[in-house]
Write an enzyme that holds these catalytic residues in place. Structure first.
Site, PDB file in Angstrom:
ATOM      1  N   SER A 135      34.179  36.749  43.019  1.00 13.29           N
ATOM      2  CA  SER A 135      33.544  37.833  41.961  1.00 13.29           C
ATOM      3  C   SER A 135      32.094  37.771  41.849  1.00 13.29           C
ATOM      4  CB  SER A 135      34.234  37.472  40.649  1.00 13.29           C
ATOM      5  OG  SER A 135      35.647  37.634  40.755  1.00 13.29           O
TER       6      SER A 135
HETATM    7  N1  SAH Z   1      37.961  34.488  40.400  1.00 13.06           N
HETATM    8  C1  SAH Z   1      38.042  34.741  41.972  1.00 13.06           C
HETATM    9  C2  SAH Z   1      38.543  36.103  42.311  1.00 13.06           C
HETATM   10  C3  SAH Z   1      39.502  36.344  43.378  1.00 13.06           C
HETATM   11  S1  SAH Z   1      39.729  37.934  43.794  1.00 13.06           S
HETATM   12  C4  SAH Z   1      36.987  34.381  42.829  1.00 13.06           C
HETATM   13  O1  SAH Z   1      35.674  34.493  42.113  1.00 13.06           O
HETATM   14  O2  SAH Z   1      36.769  33.821  43.733  1.00 13.06           O
HETATM   15  C5  SAH Z   1      41.392  37.914  42.559  1.00 13.06           C
HETATM   16  C6  SAH Z   1      42.367  37.004  43.371  1.00 13.06           C
HETATM   17  O3  SAH Z   1      43.611  37.341  42.512  1.00 13.06           O
HETATM   18  C7  SAH Z   1      42.593  36.970  44.880  1.00 13.06           C
HETATM   19  O4  SAH Z   1      42.680  35.641  45.250  1.00 13.06           O
HETATM   20  C8  SAH Z   1      44.121  37.481  45.001  1.00 13.06           C
HETATM   21  O5  SAH Z   1      44.848  36.741  45.985  1.00 13.06           O
HETATM   22  C9  SAH Z   1      44.781  37.183  43.593  1.00 13.06           C
HETATM   23  N2  SAH Z   1      46.044  37.711  42.998  1.00 13.06           N
HETATM   24  C10 SAH Z   1      46.123  39.142  43.238  1.00 13.06           C
HETATM   25  N3  SAH Z   1      47.471  39.355  42.546  1.00 13.06           N
HETATM   26  C11 SAH Z   1      47.714  38.263  42.183  1.00 13.06           C
HETATM   27  C12 SAH Z   1      49.071  37.967  41.439  1.00 13.06           C
HETATM   28  N4  SAH Z   1      49.975  38.728  41.205  1.00 13.06           N
HETATM   29  N5  SAH Z   1      49.250  36.768  41.186  1.00 13.06           N
HETATM   30  C13 SAH Z   1      48.460  35.762  41.368  1.00 13.06           C
HETATM   31  N6  SAH Z   1      47.069  35.898  42.071  1.00 13.06           N
HETATM   32  C14 SAH Z   1      46.701  37.172  42.548  1.00 13.06           C
END
Ligand code: SAH
Length: 212
Positions: free
Chosen positions: A62
Site C-alpha cells: 500500500s
Molecule cells: N498491507 C499490505 C497490503 C497488501 S494488498 C501491504 O502494504 O503490503 C492486500 C493483501 O490482502 C494481499 O496480500 C492479498 O493477498 C490479501 N487478501 C486478499 N483477500 C484476502 C482474504 N480473503 N483473506 C486474507 N487476505 C486477503
C-alpha cells in the site's frame, strides 16, 4: 547503505507529516522501518516514494500515506492494545502496526506472501506479531476480541465476522466497495455499530473464499 535508508525513511515521514499525518509514533515508525526490505530488488529504488508498488501475485504494497493514515485513525480512536490486520501482503503495514500497538494479529490468504512477510518481521526483531494463513472474511476467532481491526483489501460489504470480533468500544478501518471504494470507520458500542465514511480509496479486492 544504512544511513542512506534512514535519510530516505525520514524524508518519507516528513512528507507524510506535510500531507497531514500528525501522530508522532506513526511518523516515527515510518521514519525507522526500512521499506526497501518489503519490496522486490527491481523496484527498491522506489521504496521511499509515496506510492503503492507491485509485490507479486497480483498484489501491492500500500501507499505509505494510506498505511500511516489508517494506523493514525486507530490511534486517534484510542486503540493501543490488540489489533487484527486483514491482508498481510508485504508485511510493511504489519511492521508499522507492530510499532504502534501492543499486539498485532495478521491474516493473509496467499501462503508465499505470508512466509515472506514473517521472515521480514523477524529480521526487524518485531516479535509482537502473530500471523495466520487463512481467509480474512472469517477474521481470527480464537484471538478475538480486538480493540482495532484494519483491512488492507477492499471488501464488497463489511464482513460480519469482523464486526463480531471487535471488542466493545473497538474500531474497524476498512475499504468497502468494488469499483468505487470508500474507506470507512466502524465503531462498536455494546452491540451498536456506527459507520463513518473517511475518504474515497483504491485497494486490491478482498478475495472471497478459498485460500492459496
Ligand atoms: N498491507 C499490505 C497490503 C497488501 S494488498 C501491504 O502494504 O503490503 C492486500 C493483501 O490482502 C494481499 O496480500 C492479498 O493477498 C490479501 N487478501 C486478499 N483477500 C484476502 C482474504 N480473503 N483473506 C486474507 N487476505 C486477503
Amino acid at each position: 547503505m544504512l544511513s542512506n535508508y534512514t535519510r530516505s525513511a525520514q524524508a518519507l515521514a516528513d512528507l507524510l507529516a506535510r500531507e497531514g499525518v500528525e501522530d508522532k509514533q506513526v511518523l516515527s515508525a515510518i521514519a525507522t522501518i526500512p521499506r526497501h526490505i518489503f519490496i522486490d530488488d527491481v523496484l527498491k529504488h522506489k521504496a521511499y516514494q509515496n506510492t503503492a508498488l507491485p509485490i507479486g501475485q497480483g498484489q501491492t504494497i500500500s501507499q505509505p500515506y494510506i498505511v500511516a493514515r489508517m494506523t493514525e485513525l486507530l490511534r486517534l480512536a484510542g486503540v493501543r492494545d490488540k489489533v487484527l490486520e486483514i491482508g498481510t501482503g508485504s508485511g510493511y503495514q504489519t511492521a508499522v502496526l507492530a510499532k504502534n500497538f501492543t499486539k498485532v494479529c495478521s491474516v493473509e490468504r496467499i501462503k508465499a506472501l505470508q512466509w515472506q512477510a514473517k521472515r521480514r518481521l523477524h529480521k526487524l526483531d518485531l516479535y509482537n506479531v502473530t500471523m495466520k494463513h487463512g481467509d480474512g472474511w472469517q477474521g481470527w476467532q480464537s484471538q478475538a476480541p480486538f480493540e482495532g481491526i484494519i483491512v488492507t483489501a477492499a471488501a464488497s460489504h463489511v464482513p460480519q465476522a469482523l464486526l463480531e470480533q471487535l471488542a466493545d468500544g473497538g474500531v474497524m478501518i476498512a475499504p468497502i466497495g468494488n469499483d468505487q471504494q470508500q474507506l470507512i470507520m466502524v465503531v462498536r458500542e455494546d452491540n451498536k455499530f456506527t459507520q463513518h465514511v473517511i475518504a474515497p480509496v483504491r485497494f486490491v479486492p478482498l478475495v472471497p473464499g478459498d485460500i492459496e
